[in-house]
Design an enzyme around this catalytic site. Structure first.
Site, PDB file in Angstrom:
ATOM      1  N   THR A 132      34.320 -60.742 -63.267  1.00  0.00           N
ATOM      2  CA  THR A 132      33.478 -61.815 -63.792  1.00  0.00           C
ATOM      3  C   THR A 132      34.236 -63.143 -63.880  1.00  0.00           C
ATOM      4  OG1 THR A 132      32.463 -62.528 -65.870  1.00  0.00           O
ATOM      5  CG2 THR A 132      34.128 -60.863 -66.059  1.00  0.00           C
ATOM      6  N   ASP A 133      33.481 -64.239 -63.926  1.00  0.00           N
ATOM      7  CA  ASP A 133      34.112 -65.551 -64.139  1.00  0.00           C
ATOM      8  C   ASP A 133      34.644 -65.705 -65.567  1.00  0.00           C
ATOM      9  OD1 ASP A 133      31.642 -65.738 -65.436  1.00  0.00           O
ATOM     10  OD2 ASP A 133      30.972 -67.542 -64.383  1.00  0.00           O
ATOM     11  N   GLU A 134      34.190 -64.816 -66.475  1.00  0.00           N
ATOM     12  CA  GLU A 134      34.546 -65.000 -67.889  1.00  0.00           C
ATOM     13  C   GLU A 134      36.032 -64.786 -68.156  1.00  0.00           C
ATOM     14  OE1 GLU A 134      31.712 -63.513 -70.706  1.00  0.00           O
ATOM     15  OE2 GLU A 134      30.110 -63.503 -69.233  1.00  0.00           O
ATOM     16  N   TYR A 158      34.950 -58.572 -74.415  1.00  0.00           N
ATOM     17  CA  TYR A 158      34.454 -58.228 -73.070  1.00  0.00           C
ATOM     18  C   TYR A 158      35.347 -58.854 -72.001  1.00  0.00           C
ATOM     19  CZ  TYR A 158      31.770 -58.782 -68.747  1.00  0.00           C
ATOM     20  OH  TYR A 158      31.388 -58.804 -67.428  1.00  0.00           O
ATOM     21  N   SER A 159      35.514 -60.182 -72.071  1.00  0.00           N
ATOM     22  CA  SER A 159      36.251 -60.838 -70.980  1.00  0.00           C
ATOM     23  C   SER A 159      37.725 -60.429 -70.991  1.00  0.00           C
ATOM     24  CB  SER A 159      36.089 -62.356 -71.029  1.00  0.00           C
ATOM     25  OG  SER A 159      36.405 -62.875 -72.286  1.00  0.00           O
ATOM     26  N   LYS A 162      37.905 -57.109 -69.224  1.00  0.00           N
ATOM     27  CA  LYS A 162      37.752 -57.278 -67.769  1.00  0.00           C
ATOM     28  C   LYS A 162      39.027 -57.893 -67.179  1.00  0.00           C
ATOM     29  CE  LYS A 162      34.633 -56.621 -65.452  1.00  0.00           C
ATOM     30  NZ  LYS A 162      34.187 -55.401 -64.721  1.00  0.00           N
TER      31      LYS A 162
HETATM   32  P1  NAD Z   1      25.325 -53.051 -66.747  1.00  0.00           P
HETATM   33  O1  NAD Z   1      25.784 -52.992 -68.166  1.00  0.00           O
HETATM   34  O2  NAD Z   1      23.901 -53.354 -66.446  1.00  0.00           O
HETATM   35  O3  NAD Z   1      25.652 -51.654 -66.022  1.00  0.00           O
HETATM   36  C1  NAD Z   1      26.862 -50.981 -66.195  1.00  0.00           C
HETATM   37  C2  NAD Z   1      26.685 -49.563 -65.635  1.00  0.00           C
HETATM   38  O4  NAD Z   1      27.942 -48.881 -65.785  1.00  0.00           O
HETATM   39  C3  NAD Z   1      25.641 -48.728 -66.375  1.00  0.00           C
HETATM   40  O5  NAD Z   1      24.832 -48.034 -65.456  1.00  0.00           O
HETATM   41  C4  NAD Z   1      26.475 -47.759 -67.195  1.00  0.00           C
HETATM   42  O6  NAD Z   1      25.815 -46.515 -67.446  1.00  0.00           O
HETATM   43  C5  NAD Z   1      27.693 -47.582 -66.314  1.00  0.00           C
HETATM   44  N1  NAD Z   1      28.885 -47.164 -67.065  1.00  0.00           N
HETATM   45  C6  NAD Z   1      29.338 -47.667 -68.252  1.00  0.00           C
HETATM   46  N2  NAD Z   1      30.453 -47.020 -68.623  1.00  0.00           N
HETATM   47  C7  NAD Z   1      30.722 -46.101 -67.655  1.00  0.00           C
HETATM   48  C8  NAD Z   1      31.746 -45.125 -67.480  1.00  0.00           C
HETATM   49  N3  NAD Z   1      32.721 -44.979 -68.384  1.00  0.00           N
HETATM   50  N4  NAD Z   1      31.713 -44.360 -66.377  1.00  0.00           N
HETATM   51  C9  NAD Z   1      30.709 -44.484 -65.458  1.00  0.00           C
HETATM   52  N5  NAD Z   1      29.713 -45.384 -65.584  1.00  0.00           N
HETATM   53  C10 NAD Z   1      29.718 -46.183 -66.659  1.00  0.00           C
HETATM   54  O7  NAD Z   1      26.303 -54.079 -66.039  1.00  0.00           O
HETATM   55  P2  NAD Z   1      26.001 -55.082 -64.829  1.00  0.00           P
HETATM   56  O8  NAD Z   1      25.447 -56.330 -65.360  1.00  0.00           O
HETATM   57  O9  NAD Z   1      25.298 -54.339 -63.754  1.00  0.00           O
HETATM   58  O10 NAD Z   1      27.499 -55.393 -64.368  1.00  0.00           O
HETATM   59  C11 NAD Z   1      28.140 -54.578 -63.385  1.00  0.00           C
HETATM   60  C12 NAD Z   1      29.560 -55.111 -63.183  1.00  0.00           C
HETATM   61  O11 NAD Z   1      29.516 -56.470 -62.780  1.00  0.00           O
HETATM   62  C13 NAD Z   1      30.405 -55.078 -64.459  1.00  0.00           C
HETATM   63  O12 NAD Z   1      31.712 -54.694 -64.098  1.00  0.00           O
HETATM   64  C14 NAD Z   1      30.390 -56.513 -64.952  1.00  0.00           C
HETATM   65  O13 NAD Z   1      31.558 -56.818 -65.675  1.00  0.00           O
HETATM   66  C15 NAD Z   1      30.312 -57.271 -63.646  1.00  0.00           C
HETATM   67  N6  NAD Z   1      29.662 -58.594 -63.708  1.00  0.00           N
HETATM   68  C16 NAD Z   1      28.426 -58.735 -64.277  1.00  0.00           C
HETATM   69  C17 NAD Z   1      27.806 -59.988 -64.285  1.00  0.00           C
HETATM   70  C18 NAD Z   1      26.426 -60.180 -64.866  1.00  0.00           C
HETATM   71  O14 NAD Z   1      25.946 -61.327 -64.947  1.00  0.00           O
HETATM   72  N7  NAD Z   1      25.707 -59.129 -65.251  1.00  0.00           N
HETATM   73  C19 NAD Z   1      28.469 -61.090 -63.720  1.00  0.00           C
HETATM   74  C20 NAD Z   1      29.731 -60.897 -63.150  1.00  0.00           C
HETATM   75  C21 NAD Z   1      30.309 -59.648 -63.145  1.00  0.00           C
HETATM   76  P1  TYD Z   2      24.291 -63.486 -71.610  1.00  0.00           P
HETATM   77  O1  TYD Z   2      23.087 -63.215 -70.764  1.00  0.00           O
HETATM   78  O2  TYD Z   2      24.564 -62.582 -72.770  1.00  0.00           O
HETATM   79  O3  TYD Z   2      25.535 -63.568 -70.620  1.00  0.00           O
HETATM   80  P2  TYD Z   2      27.070 -64.070 -70.911  1.00  0.00           P
HETATM   81  O4  TYD Z   2      27.301 -64.137 -72.361  1.00  0.00           O
HETATM   82  O5  TYD Z   2      27.850 -62.979 -70.248  1.00  0.00           O
HETATM   83  O6  TYD Z   2      27.195 -65.400 -70.220  1.00  0.00           O
HETATM   84  O7  TYD Z   2      24.175 -64.957 -72.161  1.00  0.00           O
HETATM   85  C1  TYD Z   2      24.035 -66.084 -71.294  1.00  0.00           C
HETATM   86  C2  TYD Z   2      24.104 -67.318 -72.162  1.00  0.00           C
HETATM   87  O8  TYD Z   2      22.919 -67.351 -72.990  1.00  0.00           O
HETATM   88  C3  TYD Z   2      25.284 -67.319 -73.104  1.00  0.00           C
HETATM   89  O9  TYD Z   2      25.762 -68.658 -73.221  1.00  0.00           O
HETATM   90  C4  TYD Z   2      24.699 -66.865 -74.433  1.00  0.00           C
HETATM   91  C5  TYD Z   2      23.277 -67.370 -74.372  1.00  0.00           C
HETATM   92  N1  TYD Z   2      22.277 -66.553 -75.081  1.00  0.00           N
HETATM   93  C6  TYD Z   2      21.372 -67.164 -75.955  1.00  0.00           C
HETATM   94  O10 TYD Z   2      21.388 -68.394 -76.180  1.00  0.00           O
HETATM   95  N2  TYD Z   2      20.447 -66.374 -76.569  1.00  0.00           N
HETATM   96  C7  TYD Z   2      20.388 -65.025 -76.400  1.00  0.00           C
HETATM   97  O11 TYD Z   2      19.540 -64.349 -77.029  1.00  0.00           O
HETATM   98  C8  TYD Z   2      21.320 -64.413 -75.473  1.00  0.00           C
HETATM   99  C9  TYD Z   2      21.293 -62.930 -75.222  1.00  0.00           C
HETATM  100  C10 TYD Z   2      22.234 -65.221 -74.838  1.00  0.00           C
END
Ligand code: NAD
Ligand code: TYD
Length: 354
Positions: A132-134, A158-159, A162
């Site tokens: 992630t960018d975080e 979280y970040s 990661k």
């Molecule tokens: P998500 O939370 O929707 O899904 C995570 C999945 O991982 C789930 O299906 C969960 O059951 C599985 N999981 C959790 N712990 C596990 C374990 N110990 N063993 C096996 N499976 C496990 O997450 P997402 O949004 O799909 O993100 C996927 C990846 O992309 C993550 O690594 C996240 O850090 C990264 N990422 C997400 C975003 C975003 O905006 N969502 C952006 C950049 C990077």
């Molecule tokens: P989120 O979707 O939780 O992603 P991330 O924290 O990983 O960027 O949140 C996106 C942005 O929106 C973040 O700045 C937090 C904000 N946010 C709200 O303002 N209200 C909400 O209810 C949530 C879930 C997030």
């Protein structure tokens, strides 16, 4: 064959659906099915034999080693993680377990499997870590976007977790020669996202007539990318990325949170107008800010564009339109997430099968 972890989550499920559409190569999907794992998101696959689902933990060294020996994949793509910042503030332990310890054990299993391959297999193998960018921390207004060499300065559990896994992945390349790739992506949005994240939360709350919570002043900036574009970047990195390298992925699309919420409200006003002609914007409620809330993220994605020829296909306008329409068309998926019925999908779908 490839091994994907976390393929029942938001991005993983989109990747799996995309993969079976574009490739004939089989895929093992290892997912523990935490609250964020939802097999209903994979229902469009039907009985597709290209997809082998295994419920399990990336931290289970014996299980992962056995899967690697049995299926001999040419690549591992690690999506599995705890991914929600707010949850990491309330309960960080699971983030340490999966994102750090789990990633470490997955690397250990990958390392010994990779050692067992012949020289051809070793050369072709890839361990692609999704990050992630975080990990880069927060930018000030006017700062240039993050490049791959920006220093790591994570600010939430979280970040930080990661960032830790990113360091381990690189260490396994540097020390053991494991052919790893890391992709760091900005905020994703699109179909099948769990409605705890901003965009789906706003959509489902609006449709239920509930308040739309905006943290703090709503001026925090994120760089939004449609999930399908993230998937195409991952596929491209797997095909052509250079082992040991990191690629930033982003949409060149910085927006303050409040503008995101306005966009969703305005689309819903058109697609599902409220009786009496009022706007969904009237539901917006400013709430206490998230502790340690990063102010701005922005990605410089020029390396992956230049070296791998990847570019996003969607603009924010086309992507958000598709997303809102998807949530309107898939009220059953949303309803089952909200009622918790999706948690029993495994039993429902698999009972009685050989
Ligand atoms: P998500 O939370 O929707 O899904 C995570 C999945 O991982 C789930 O299906 C969960 O059951 C599985 N999981 C959790 N712990 C596990 C374990 N110990 N063993 C096996 N499976 C496990 O997450 P997402 O949004 O799909 O993100 C996927 C990846 O992309 C993550 O690594 C996240 O850090 C990264 N990422 C997400 C975003 C975003 O905006 N969502 C952006 C950049 C990077
Ligand atoms: P989120 O979707 O939780 O992603 P991330 O924290 O990983 O960027 O949140 C996106 C942005 O929106 C973040 O700045 C937090 C904000 N946010 C709200 O303002 N209200 C909400 O209810 C949530 C879930 C997030």
């Amino acid at each position: 064959m490839i091994l994907v972890t976390g393929g029942a989550g938001f991005i993983g499920a989109n990747f799996v659906l995309d993969w079976v559409t574009h490739s004939r190569e089989a895929l093992i999907n290892l997912d523990i099915l935490s609250y964020a794992g939802n097999l209903e998101s994979l229902a469009p696959l039907g009985e597709n034999e290209q997809h082998i689902f295994v419920r399990g933990d990336i931290g289970d060294l014996a299980l992962v080693s056995e899967l690697l020996q049995r299926y001999q994949p040419r690549a591992i793509i690690n999506f599995a993680a705890e991914s929600h910042v707010d949850r990491s503030i309330h309960a960080p332990e699971a983030f340490i377990q999966t994102n750090i310890v789990g990633a470490f054990r997955l690397l250990e299993a990958a390392r010994s499997y990779w050692h067992s391959l012949d020289s051809h297999g070793k050369r072709g193998f890839r361990f692609l870590h999704i990050s992630t960018d975080e990990v880069y921390g927060s930018l000030l207004k006017g700062d240039p976007p993050f490049t791959e060499t920006h220093r790591y300065q994570p600010s939430s559990p979280y970040s930080a977790s990661k960032a830790s896994s990113d360091h381990l992945v690189r260490a396994y390349h540097h020390t053991f020669g494991l052919p790893v790739l890391t992709t760091n992506c900005s905020n994703n949005y699109g179909p099948y996202q769990f409605p705890e994240k901003l965009i789906p939360l706003i959509i489902v709350n609006a449709l239920a007539g509930k308040p739309l919570p905006v943290y703090g002043d709503g001026q925090q900036i994120r760089d939004w990318l449609y999930v399908g574009d993230h998937c195409s970047a991952i596929t491209r990195a797997l095909e052509a990325g250079r082992p040991g390298e990191t690629y930033n992925i982003g949409g060149w699309n910085e927006k303050p949170n409040i503008d995101i919420v306005y966009s969703v409200c305005d689309l819903l006003d058109k697609l599902r107008p409220l009786p009496g002609g009022s706007s969904y914007r009237s539901l917006i409620t400013f709430v206490t800010d998230r502790p340690g809330h990063d102010r701005r993220y922005a990605m410089d994605a020029s390396k992956i564009e230049r070296e791998l020829g990847w570019r996003p296909a969607e603009t924010f306008e086309t992507g958000i339109c598709k997303t809102v329409q998807w949530y309107l068309d898939n009220s059953d998926w949303v309803g089952n997430v909200q009622s918790g019925a999706y948690l029993t999908w495994l039993e429902k779908n698999y009972q009685g099968r050989a």
